[in-house]
Design a protein around this motif. Structure first.
Motif, PDB file in Angstrom:
ATOM      1  N   LEU A  16       6.680  14.745  16.815  1.00  0.00           N
ATOM      2  CA  LEU A  16       7.906  15.201  17.473  1.00  0.00           C
ATOM      3  C   LEU A  16       9.129  14.640  16.781  1.00  0.00           C
ATOM      4  CD1 LEU A  16       7.500  12.600  19.965  1.00  0.00           C
ATOM      5  CD2 LEU A  16       6.278  14.562  20.645  1.00  0.00           C
ATOM      6  N   GLY A  17      10.261  15.241  17.092  1.00  0.00           N
ATOM      7  CA  GLY A  17      11.505  14.829  16.448  1.00  0.00           C
ATOM      8  C   GLY A  17      11.532  15.243  14.996  1.00  0.00           C
ATOM      9  N   GLN A  18      11.125  16.460  14.722  1.00  0.00           N
ATOM     10  CA  GLN A  18      11.049  16.917  13.341  1.00  0.00           C
ATOM     11  C   GLN A  18      12.433  17.180  12.759  1.00  0.00           C
ATOM     12  OE1 GLN A  18       8.376  20.232  13.319  1.00  0.00           O
ATOM     13  NE2 GLN A  18       6.878  19.111  14.528  1.00  0.00           N
ATOM     14  N   VAL A  19      12.538  16.943  11.476  1.00  0.00           N
ATOM     15  CA  VAL A  19      13.800  17.184  10.775  1.00  0.00           C
ATOM     16  C   VAL A  19      14.150  18.667  10.904  1.00  0.00           C
ATOM     17  CG1 VAL A  19      14.931  17.155   8.526  1.00  0.00           C
ATOM     18  CG2 VAL A  19      13.393  15.288   9.174  1.00  0.00           C
ATOM     19  N   GLY A  20      15.350  18.956  11.399  1.00  0.00           N
ATOM     20  CA  GLY A  20      15.812  20.332  11.563  1.00  0.00           C
ATOM     21  C   GLY A  20      15.469  20.956  12.901  1.00  0.00           C
ATOM     22  N   THR A  21      14.443  20.457  13.568  1.00  0.00           N
ATOM     23  CA  THR A  21      14.051  20.974  14.894  1.00  0.00           C
ATOM     24  C   THR A  21      13.677  19.788  15.775  1.00  0.00           C
ATOM     25  OG1 THR A  21      11.789  21.297  14.095  1.00  0.00           O
ATOM     26  CG2 THR A  21      13.234  23.225  14.069  1.00  0.00           C
ATOM     27  N   VAL A  71       0.836  -1.207   0.000  1.00  0.00           N
ATOM     28  CA  VAL A  71       0.000   0.000   0.000  1.00  0.00           C
ATOM     29  C   VAL A  71       0.869   1.256   0.000  1.00  0.00           C
ATOM     30  CG1 VAL A  71      -2.061  -1.066   1.001  1.00  0.00           C
ATOM     31  CG2 VAL A  71      -0.279  -0.182   2.526  1.00  0.00           C
ATOM     32  N   THR A  72       2.084   1.122  -0.545  1.00  0.00           N
ATOM     33  CA  THR A  72       3.015   2.238  -0.616  1.00  0.00           C
ATOM     34  C   THR A  72       2.493   3.344  -1.528  1.00  0.00           C
ATOM     35  OG1 THR A  72       4.824   0.679  -0.280  1.00  0.00           O
ATOM     36  CG2 THR A  72       5.406   2.867  -1.092  1.00  0.00           C
ATOM     37  N   GLY A  73       1.707   2.971  -2.522  1.00  0.00           N
ATOM     38  CA  GLY A  73       1.194   3.963  -3.462  1.00  0.00           C
ATOM     39  C   GLY A  73       2.326   4.581  -4.262  1.00  0.00           C
ATOM     40  N   ALA A  74       2.271   5.885  -4.465  1.00  0.00           N
ATOM     41  CA  ALA A  74       3.269   6.595  -5.264  1.00  0.00           C
ATOM     42  C   ALA A  74       4.488   7.013  -4.451  1.00  0.00           C
ATOM     43  CB  ALA A  74       2.633   7.820  -5.912  1.00  0.00           C
ATOM     44  N   LEU A  75       4.513   6.691  -3.161  1.00  0.00           N
ATOM     45  CA  LEU A  75       5.662   7.074  -2.321  1.00  0.00           C
ATOM     46  C   LEU A  75       6.899   6.295  -2.738  1.00  0.00           C
ATOM     47  CD1 LEU A  75       4.032   7.010   1.235  1.00  0.00           C
ATOM     48  CD2 LEU A  75       4.380   8.984  -0.244  1.00  0.00           C
ATOM     49  N   THR A  76       8.043   6.942  -2.714  1.00  0.00           N
ATOM     50  CA  THR A  76       9.323   6.259  -2.907  1.00  0.00           C
ATOM     51  C   THR A  76      10.242   6.699  -1.783  1.00  0.00           C
ATOM     52  OG1 THR A  76      10.107   8.005  -4.383  1.00  0.00           O
ATOM     53  CG2 THR A  76       9.111   6.075  -5.409  1.00  0.00           C
ATOM     54  N   PHE A  77      10.859   5.734  -1.128  1.00  0.00           N
ATOM     55  CA  PHE A  77      11.717   6.044   0.015  1.00  0.00           C
ATOM     56  C   PHE A  77      12.629   4.863   0.307  1.00  0.00           C
ATOM     57  CE2 PHE A  77       7.689   4.336   1.491  1.00  0.00           C
ATOM     58  CZ  PHE A  77       8.090   3.257   2.260  1.00  0.00           C
ATOM     59  N   THR A  78      13.665   5.117   1.076  1.00  0.00           N
ATOM     60  CA  THR A  78      14.519   4.084   1.638  1.00  0.00           C
ATOM     61  C   THR A  78      14.752   4.455   3.087  1.00  0.00           C
ATOM     62  OG1 THR A  78      15.592   3.698  -0.483  1.00  0.00           O
ATOM     63  CG2 THR A  78      16.725   2.876   1.481  1.00  0.00           C
ATOM     64  N   LEU A  79      14.284   3.606   3.988  1.00  0.00           N
ATOM     65  CA  LEU A  79      14.380   3.876   5.416  1.00  0.00           C
ATOM     66  C   LEU A  79      15.582   3.165   6.018  1.00  0.00           C
ATOM     67  CD1 LEU A  79      10.624   3.323   6.373  1.00  0.00           C
ATOM     68  CD2 LEU A  79      11.735   5.427   5.639  1.00  0.00           C
ATOM     69  N   SER A  80      16.025   3.675   7.126  1.00  0.00           N
ATOM     70  CA  SER A  80      17.108   3.054   7.884  1.00  0.00           C
ATOM     71  C   SER A  80      16.537   1.968   8.787  1.00  0.00           C
ATOM     72  CB  SER A  80      17.795   4.133   8.737  1.00  0.00           C
ATOM     73  OG  SER A  80      18.548   3.549   9.756  1.00  0.00           O
ATOM     74  N   ASP A  81      17.294   0.889   8.968  1.00  0.00           N
ATOM     75  CA  ASP A  81      16.885  -0.167   9.910  1.00  0.00           C
ATOM     76  C   ASP A  81      16.817   0.356  11.337  1.00  0.00           C
ATOM     77  OD1 ASP A  81      16.710  -2.097   7.956  1.00  0.00           O
ATOM     78  OD2 ASP A  81      18.767  -2.784   8.229  1.00  0.00           O
ATOM     79  N   GLU A  82      17.546   1.421  11.626  1.00  0.00           N
ATOM     80  CA  GLU A  82      17.651   1.936  12.993  1.00  0.00           C
ATOM     81  C   GLU A  82      16.592   2.984  13.327  1.00  0.00           C
ATOM     82  OE1 GLU A  82      21.549   3.259  12.418  1.00  0.00           O
ATOM     83  OE2 GLU A  82      22.290   1.225  12.200  1.00  0.00           O
ATOM     84  N   ASN A  83      15.789   3.385  12.364  1.00  0.00           N
ATOM     85  CA  ASN A  83      14.793   4.422  12.588  1.00  0.00           C
ATOM     86  C   ASN A  83      13.430   3.874  12.170  1.00  0.00           C
ATOM     87  OD1 ASN A  83      13.701   6.835  13.270  1.00  0.00           O
ATOM     88  ND2 ASN A  83      14.549   7.984  11.559  1.00  0.00           N
ATOM     89  N   LYS A 127      -8.338   6.758   9.812  1.00  0.00           N
ATOM     90  CA  LYS A 127      -7.111   6.979   9.047  1.00  0.00           C
ATOM     91  C   LYS A 127      -5.940   6.335   9.779  1.00  0.00           C
ATOM     92  CE  LYS A 127      -9.042  10.011   6.173  1.00  0.00           C
ATOM     93  NZ  LYS A 127      -9.299   9.680   4.798  1.00  0.00           N
ATOM     94  N   ILE A 128      -4.895   6.044   9.030  1.00  0.00           N
ATOM     95  CA  ILE A 128      -3.640   5.563   9.616  1.00  0.00           C
ATOM     96  C   ILE A 128      -2.528   6.441   9.062  1.00  0.00           C
ATOM     97  CG2 ILE A 128      -3.349   3.760   7.849  1.00  0.00           C
ATOM     98  CD1 ILE A 128      -2.322   2.864  11.236  1.00  0.00           C
ATOM     99  N   LEU A 129      -1.646   6.896   9.967  1.00  0.00           N
ATOM    100  CA  LEU A 129      -0.512   7.714   9.574  1.00  0.00           C
ATOM    101  C   LEU A 129       0.760   6.889   9.726  1.00  0.00           C
ATOM    102  CD1 LEU A 129      -1.406  10.970  11.535  1.00  0.00           C
ATOM    103  CD2 LEU A 129      -2.038  10.369   9.212  1.00  0.00           C
ATOM    104  N   ALA A 130       1.704   7.105   8.831  1.00  0.00           N
ATOM    105  CA  ALA A 130       3.034   6.504   8.935  1.00  0.00           C
ATOM    106  C   ALA A 130       4.015   7.659   9.112  1.00  0.00           C
ATOM    107  CB  ALA A 130       3.368   5.696   7.690  1.00  0.00           C
ATOM    108  N   VAL A 131       4.770   7.613  10.216  1.00  0.00           N
ATOM    109  CA  VAL A 131       5.667   8.714  10.568  1.00  0.00           C
ATOM    110  C   VAL A 131       7.105   8.202  10.582  1.00  0.00           C
ATOM    111  CG1 VAL A 131       6.223  10.433  12.331  1.00  0.00           C
ATOM    112  CG2 VAL A 131       3.836   9.747  11.975  1.00  0.00           C
ATOM    113  N   ASN A 132       7.955   8.853   9.806  1.00  0.00           N
ATOM    114  CA  ASN A 132       9.381   8.553   9.760  1.00  0.00           C
ATOM    115  C   ASN A 132      10.039   9.697   9.001  1.00  0.00           C
ATOM    116  OD1 ASN A 132      11.909   7.466   8.365  1.00  0.00           O
ATOM    117  ND2 ASN A 132      11.459   5.809   9.797  1.00  0.00           N
ATOM    118  N   PRO A 133      11.162  10.244   9.497  1.00  0.00           N
ATOM    119  CA  PRO A 133      11.761  11.398   8.815  1.00  0.00           C
ATOM    120  C   PRO A 133      12.184  11.116   7.375  1.00  0.00           C
ATOM    121  CG  PRO A 133      13.234  10.563  10.506  1.00  0.00           C
ATOM    122  CD  PRO A 133      11.931   9.848  10.666  1.00  0.00           C
ATOM    123  N   ASP A 134      12.486   9.865   7.050  1.00  0.00           N
ATOM    124  CA  ASP A 134      12.934   9.528   5.702  1.00  0.00           C
ATOM    125  C   ASP A 134      11.786   9.364   4.702  1.00  0.00           C
ATOM    126  OD1 ASP A 134      15.593   9.580   6.521  1.00  0.00           O
ATOM    127  OD2 ASP A 134      15.502   7.489   7.176  1.00  0.00           O
TER     128      ASP A 134
END
Length: 166
Positions: free
Chosen positions: A152-157, A87-99, A109-116
């Motif tokens: 929380l834990g936003q990229v840059g802040t 169900v990735t849809g049009a998203l393209t990404f590569t995540l770290s195993d550690e994050n 609704k369901i949200l997926a949260v990850n900085p990458d």
């Protein structure tokens, strides 16, 4: 094996012939026995998971989601064995195993949260593919409380916390 008394949650606390709590066991003819071994009910994900959740819709139906480093999946319980739907849809990404991906159920609704991910991905629970939520900052952690989504834990802040709605 140590014998346990019959389950009697209404018995007095000091009655040692009874027990008011049983965990990790099931009732058998002459007392309590161990749970059966785990049984695989689905095919394996294509690679190791980096996040998973059971999400419940407001009508009470539940759905299981998982993430790998390159895709988001929903468990299809309509097949035997169960299978994973991408169900990735049009998203393209590569995540770290550690994050890991932090999944946040919010209403239906369901949200997926990850900085990458490049933002926060959103989908309807049980149907549809994920897409990026407009104007939501890429974050490391998410949660739902008080009818709001918290990021929380936003990229840059990294120390900043934001929430949705008025």
């Amino acid at each position: 094996m140590r014998p346990f008394g019959p389950w009697a949650p209404s018995a007095a606390n000091n009655n040692q012939a009874m027990t008011d709590r049983v965990q990790g066991a099931i009732p058998v003819t002459d007392g309590w026995g161990p749970r059966q071994r785990l049984v695989a009910v689905s095919e394996a994900l294509p690679s190791a998971p980096v996040g998973a959740i059971r999400a419940m819709k407001t009508d009470g139906t539940t759905h299981i989601y998982a993430a790998t480093t390159t895709a988001l999946y929903r468990l299809n319980t309509g097949t035997s064995p169960y299978s994973w739907i991408d169900v990735t849809g049009a998203l393209t990404f590569t995540l770290s195993d550690e994050n890991p991906v932090d999944f946040v159920p919010f209403g239906d609704k369901i949200l997926a949260v990850n900085p990458d991910l490049g933002g926060v991905a959103i989908a309807d629970i049980g149907t549809g593919d994920f897409s990026l939520l407009a104007d939501a900052p890429a974050s490391s952690f998410g949660g739902e409380f008080g009818e709001r989504v918290w990021l929380l834990g936003q990229v840059g802040t990294q120390n900043r916390v934001e929430y949705s709605g008025p």
